[in-house]
Design a protein around this motif. Structure first.
Motif, PDB file in Angstrom:
ATOM      1  N   GLU B  61      51.233  38.822  93.623  1.00  0.00           N
ATOM      2  CA  GLU B  61      51.712  39.643  92.496  1.00  0.00           C
ATOM      3  C   GLU B  61      53.129  39.233  92.092  1.00  0.00           C
ATOM      4  O   GLU B  61      53.579  39.525  90.995  1.00  0.00           O
ATOM      5  N   ASP B  64      54.269  33.796  88.925  1.00  0.00           N
ATOM      6  CA  ASP B  64      53.897  33.525  87.529  1.00  0.00           C
ATOM      7  C   ASP B  64      52.719  32.562  87.481  1.00  0.00           C
ATOM      8  O   ASP B  64      51.900  32.600  86.568  1.00  0.00           O
ATOM      9  N   ILE B  65      52.710  31.660  88.446  1.00  0.00           N
ATOM     10  CA  ILE B  65      51.669  30.632  88.488  1.00  0.00           C
ATOM     11  C   ILE B  65      51.058  30.640  89.887  1.00  0.00           C
ATOM     12  O   ILE B  65      51.787  30.567  90.881  1.00  0.00           O
ATOM     13  N   VAL B  66      49.751  30.723  89.949  1.00  0.00           N
ATOM     14  CA  VAL B  66      49.045  30.691  91.235  1.00  0.00           C
ATOM     15  C   VAL B  66      48.240  29.403  91.296  1.00  0.00           C
ATOM     16  O   VAL B  66      47.487  29.091  90.361  1.00  0.00           O
ATOM     17  N   MET B  86      46.816  39.596  91.134  1.00  0.00           N
ATOM     18  CA  MET B  86      47.587  38.752  90.209  1.00  0.00           C
ATOM     19  C   MET B  86      48.105  39.596  89.044  1.00  0.00           C
ATOM     20  O   MET B  86      47.425  40.512  88.577  1.00  0.00           O
ATOM     21  N   ARG B  87      49.277  39.247  88.561  1.00  0.00           N
ATOM     22  CA  ARG B  87      49.841  39.945  87.406  1.00  0.00           C
ATOM     23  C   ARG B  87      49.082  39.538  86.154  1.00  0.00           C
ATOM     24  O   ARG B  87      48.555  38.427  86.065  1.00  0.00           O
ATOM     25  N   THR B  90      49.127  35.813  84.438  1.00  0.00           N
ATOM     26  CA  THR B  90      49.289  34.747  85.441  1.00  0.00           C
ATOM     27  C   THR B  90      48.513  33.501  85.017  1.00  0.00           C
ATOM     28  O   THR B  90      47.412  33.603  84.469  1.00  0.00           O
ATOM     29  N   VAL B 114      43.931  36.572  82.871  1.00  0.00           N
ATOM     30  CA  VAL B 114      44.431  35.459  83.695  1.00  0.00           C
ATOM     31  C   VAL B 114      43.756  34.201  83.180  1.00  0.00           C
ATOM     32  O   VAL B 114      42.543  34.194  82.961  1.00  0.00           O
TER      33      VAL B 114
END
Lengths: 282, 282
Positions: B61, B64-66, B86-87, B90, B114
């Motif tokens: 959370e 910005d990038i997963v 995840m926000r 993302t 997302v």
């Protein structure tokens, strides 16, 4: 042993013959070159690798040791045609990559006062011609002596001595049968695979995406097309058996993939990893 | 584009995930690591590659990038289970070596807020684990972005930016179909061949005679047995077709040898030599 004042005649100044006269001359031995191509002789003369170069095979009468660097068939033909020029007591050697047929064919025709000791310097290259000669490659390569029951201890010792003079450090003896079996697997099967993989389809549009895997597997697909067909046929029984064994193993892998047998594939990979580790250079 | 203050969460700190956090942290980006193995997290923390490491996926959370550095199935499962952390907004990326199934499976379950941009950094290794992480390998490797119709220009641009940040210089875009076809031939077929060749028989007694040919063809037979079976099955249609095409070509070569067709073999070798030259590194 090879005397310090021994004179060598090298027949066929290609990449291997060129490397031979280069290494021998650097160690102070007198070399004579014989080739049908004057420009190869000129090149060796300019380099100072030979003291005399001739397209006339009769010059071998000046040599104590004659080394044929010809392909198998050409070697046998050369001997049939020119062996009368060799002095009695000459030691004859070669560099061919297959041994059973070569030994049998040479022994069948060779004069009794000349001894043939078969050798295979495993320092092949994908390029042809004396301009690619480079004796420094010998250090890391294998030199295999292939004696028969009819070889004298002296000839076998001379072959060891020759290998050392040439700069080889990994020198071994194998029977012709062992040699050809080993070559069928390690060298010939690998070349068949590489050529086949390269020829499956024209994938030159993929060159930008190509990593080490494909490059490594196809490096030897750049191949001397004048020599290899002959080597394959001369060792046909071994090579066909190795190709078939590989085909079976490939088919096994294909079936595991098709059946989505994760565990079966995993076991194959564990085995290949374990086996391959032994082949890593220390 | 990727903002300088972007926070990355990398899921799975293996050899690739480790190399990602190494490269990103060296460029000044903040990285969070997620792994089920605390020792991998500890290693990355000690190296200073991540500012936080957690076995609890909810830490994403903060990102910005997963980037998922998991194998295909694990990636899909991870998303199903943890995407709620995840926000909104993302950007999600991955590193998997097969793309059609992964993209389809992820798109089928992913939240609409997302965006997933599929990537394949072709910098695989035969060794597993973060201790083999080495971002310097990225320079020479290919980075392939695999966009779909549903990707935004911004996400595609961010993927290019990510590749540059990681140090890749060869960056390209392919459709999932093009990607999987290319991988089936260049990477997967070559691994199947290498594993099969290594497994034909136990040839460890030949190690002393082994030259570059066999070593080059089997280098990739040291293989990650946890990952590859899955990659093979995920790309089964392409891979089985490529294996069959190779089998046909191998059978052709075998027949030429069996028939002692010198001219046929020669033509195959001329073709393979010509084609292989294009793959030589300039």
């Amino acid at each position: 042993m090879i005397k310090k004042n021994a004179v060598f005649a090298v027949i066929g100044l290609g990449v291997l013959g060129g490397s031979y006269v280069q290494a021998l001359s650097e160690k102070g031995f007198t070399c004579i070159g014989v080739d049908i191509d004057q420009s190869a002789l000129d090149y060796a003369l300019e380099k100072g690798w030979i003291v005399k170069g001739s397209t006339d095979p009769s010059v071998v009468e000046e040599a104590d040791i004659v080394v044929s660097c010809l392909y198998p068939h050409a070697f046998v033909e050369w001997i049939k045609k020119n062996q009368q020029y060799m002095r009695s007591g000459t030691l004859l050697s070669d560099v061919t990559g297959v041994k059973r047929n070569v030994i049998r064919n040479i022994q069948a025709v060779l004069r009794k006062d000349v001894e043939f000791i078969a050798c295979h310097p495993m320092a092949g290259k994908e390029f042809k011609g004396i301009r690619y000669a480079d004796a420094s490659k010998f250090t890391e390569a294998n030199f295999i002596i292939v004696p028969t029951n009819s070889n004298s201890k002296e000839a076998i010792a001379a072959a060891h001595s020759l290998a050392e003079i040439l700069g080889f450090t990994k020198i071994s003896e194998l029977s012709a049968e062992e040699h050809d079996k080993m070559i069928g697997f390690l060298s010939q099967l690998t070349h068949v695979i590489a050529v086949s993989l390269m020829n499956v389809t024209d994938n030159s549009h993929l060159v930008d995406f190509t990593g080490d895997s494909f490059r490594d597997l196809t490096r030897i697909a750049e191949i001397n097309e004048s020599m290899w067909p002959e080597l394959f046929v001369e060792n046909k029984d071994n090579l066909l058996r190795e190709i078939s064994a590989f085909q079976n193993e490939l088919e096994n892998m294909k079936e595991l993939i098709d059946k989505e047998d994760y565990e079966g594939m995993k076991q194959k990979m564990i085995l290949s990893t374990e086996r391959r580790k032994k082949f890593n250079r220390s």
